[in-house]
Design a protein around this motif. Structure first.
Motif, PDB file in Angstrom:
ATOM      1  N   ILE A 176       0.869  -1.183   0.037  1.00 12.86           N
ATOM      2  CA  ILE A 176      -0.015   0.159   0.028  1.00 12.86           C
ATOM      3  C   ILE A 176       0.818   1.508   0.002  1.00 12.86           C
ATOM      4  N   ALA A 177       1.794   1.357   0.956  1.00 14.74           N
ATOM      5  CA  ALA A 177       2.903   2.357   0.933  1.00 14.74           C
ATOM      6  C   ALA A 177       3.387   2.624  -0.387  1.00 14.74           C
ATOM      7  N   ASP A 178       3.840   1.597  -1.133  1.00 16.62           N
ATOM      8  CA  ASP A 178       4.601   1.717  -2.151  1.00 16.62           C
ATOM      9  C   ASP A 178       3.711   2.228  -3.308  1.00 16.62           C
ATOM     10  N   THR A 179       2.395   1.878  -3.401  1.00 20.73           N
ATOM     11  CA  THR A 179       1.492   2.504  -4.343  1.00 20.73           C
ATOM     12  C   THR A 179       1.210   3.935  -4.333  1.00 20.73           C
ATOM     13  N   LEU A 180       1.190   4.170  -2.944  1.00 25.78           N
ATOM     14  CA  LEU A 180       0.699   5.635  -2.661  1.00 25.78           C
ATOM     15  C   LEU A 180       2.047   6.490  -2.471  1.00 25.78           C
ATOM     16  N   GLY A 181       3.147   6.209  -2.596  1.00 25.93           N
ATOM     17  CA  GLY A 181       4.517   6.950  -2.824  1.00 25.93           C
ATOM     18  C   GLY A 181       4.945   7.081  -1.312  1.00 25.93           C
ATOM     19  N   ARG A 182       4.556   6.418  -0.351  1.00 23.64           N
ATOM     20  CA  ARG A 182       4.893   6.623   0.968  1.00 23.64           C
ATOM     21  C   ARG A 182       6.092   5.724   1.543  1.00 23.64           C
ATOM     22  N   ASP A 183       6.730   5.870   2.565  1.00 23.34           N
ATOM     23  CA  ASP A 183       7.834   5.229   2.986  1.00 23.34           C
ATOM     24  C   ASP A 183       7.112   4.587   4.398  1.00 23.34           C
ATOM     25  N   LEU A 184       6.947   3.480   4.446  1.00 19.58           N
ATOM     26  CA  LEU A 184       6.297   2.713   5.286  1.00 19.58           C
ATOM     27  C   LEU A 184       6.845   3.005   6.865  1.00 19.58           C
ATOM     28  N   SER A 185       8.336   2.766   6.707  1.00 20.55           N
ATOM     29  CA  SER A 185       9.108   3.154   7.952  1.00 20.55           C
ATOM     30  C   SER A 185       8.733   4.384   8.710  1.00 20.55           C
ATOM     31  N   LYS A 186       8.254   5.444   7.898  1.00 17.56           N
ATOM     32  CA  LYS A 186       7.889   6.644   8.417  1.00 17.56           C
ATOM     33  C   LYS A 186       6.448   6.939   8.715  1.00 17.56           C
ATOM     34  N   VAL A 187       5.499   6.108   8.308  1.00 18.97           N
ATOM     35  CA  VAL A 187       4.079   6.388   8.395  1.00 18.97           C
ATOM     36  C   VAL A 187       3.399   5.261   9.077  1.00 18.97           C
TER      37      VAL A 187
END
Length: 269
Positions: A176-187
């Motif tokens: 999900i994070a990759d699809t939304l352009g987010r860094d999972l370790s941060k969010v």
């Protein structure tokens, strides 16, 4: 020619279920269950692998090292430390390896995956067909819903599971994070307590349940104002994972050195 499969961690629950899946593949002519491996010094050394696994005597004596095993592909659902050693051994000896171990820290994971530079390696946090289909559904949901929803992941497993959140839950978050352009370790937010303040829409929440004999349940909720979408997978038997791992091993035996995952095996990418 049938692919020769070795199963390590044979003294554990998953090792014995893998033996059942390997036997089923052997009956279909796709594979041969050729080695059962336990930790050095185990009381199971020398015992009949089929009898220990509850699938009927098969004349295969349990061994306690890779050096004593005859195989094309090793299936490893053990611990991070044991898997790192096994992956390095397979890379040095040109043996393919399927890895379902979870609980790696980032450095361990990178070290484990580096074995794929020298030998075929398939790593997945979950080998069930259903979960890997869910990964694709999650990509679609995240892409369509974008930043207009709050995202929460809830997972439940049996009381004996030692890592949390589950590797599968983390993989779902990464998709999900990759699809939304987010860094999972941060969010990522792992549980909440006290005065947490209003929810930040960029975050992805994780909640963990441990108890009883739950094989594995994962629900991802996309929560908007006025509606909620949930994507859920429930496993009722470890055979779902074991059959997928054996399928991956047969597939991997025909591949060159490289790093693969279950979605490669299922042609879902």
């Amino acid at each position: 020619m049938a692919v020769k499969l070795a199963i390590t961690g044979f003294g554990g629950r998953m090792g014995r279920v893998l033996a059942e899946a390997a036997q089923q593949a052997e009956q279909d002519g796709n594979a041969k269950f050729s080695a059962a491996i336990v930790r050095p010094g185990s009381s199971l050394v020398g015992a009949d692998a089929g009898e220990v696994a509850g699938i009927g005597r098969n004349g295969l004596a349990i061994v306690d090292s890779l050096e004593q095993a005859d195989f094309d592909v090793l299936i490893d659902f053990t611990s991070p430390e044991a898997t790192l050693a096994n992956a390095a051994w397979c890379a040095a000896h040109g043996k393919a390896i399927v890895i379902g171990t979870t609980g790696f820290d980032p450095e361990q994971k990178a070290q484990m995956l580096s074995a794929g530079d020298k030998t075929p390696l398939c790593f997945a946090t979950n080998f069930s067909t259903g979960v890997n289909l869910c990964f694709n559904l999650l990509e679609t949901a995240a892409r369509v819903l974008g930043n207009d929803v709050d995202i929460e992941i809830v997972e439940a497993h049996h009381r004996h599971k030692v890592d949390a959140p589950s590797g599968t839950a983390l993989s779902m978050g990464e998709v999900i994070a990759d699809t939304l352009g987010r860094d999972l370790s941060k969010v990522a937010v792992y549980g909440r307590e006290g005065q947490t303040g209003a929810r930040d829409r960029e975050t992805i929440g994780f909640a963990t349940v441990r108890g009883g004999d739950v094989v594995g349940e994962h629900t991802v909720s996309f929560l908007a104002d006025g509606e909620r979408i949930e994507i859920t997978h429930k496993a009722s038997s470890r055979l779902a994972f074991a059959r997928g791992a054996v399928r991956a091993a047969v597939w991997l035996s025909e591949r060159p050195a490289g790093r693969y995952d279950m979605r490669d095996v299922l042609a879902l990418k």
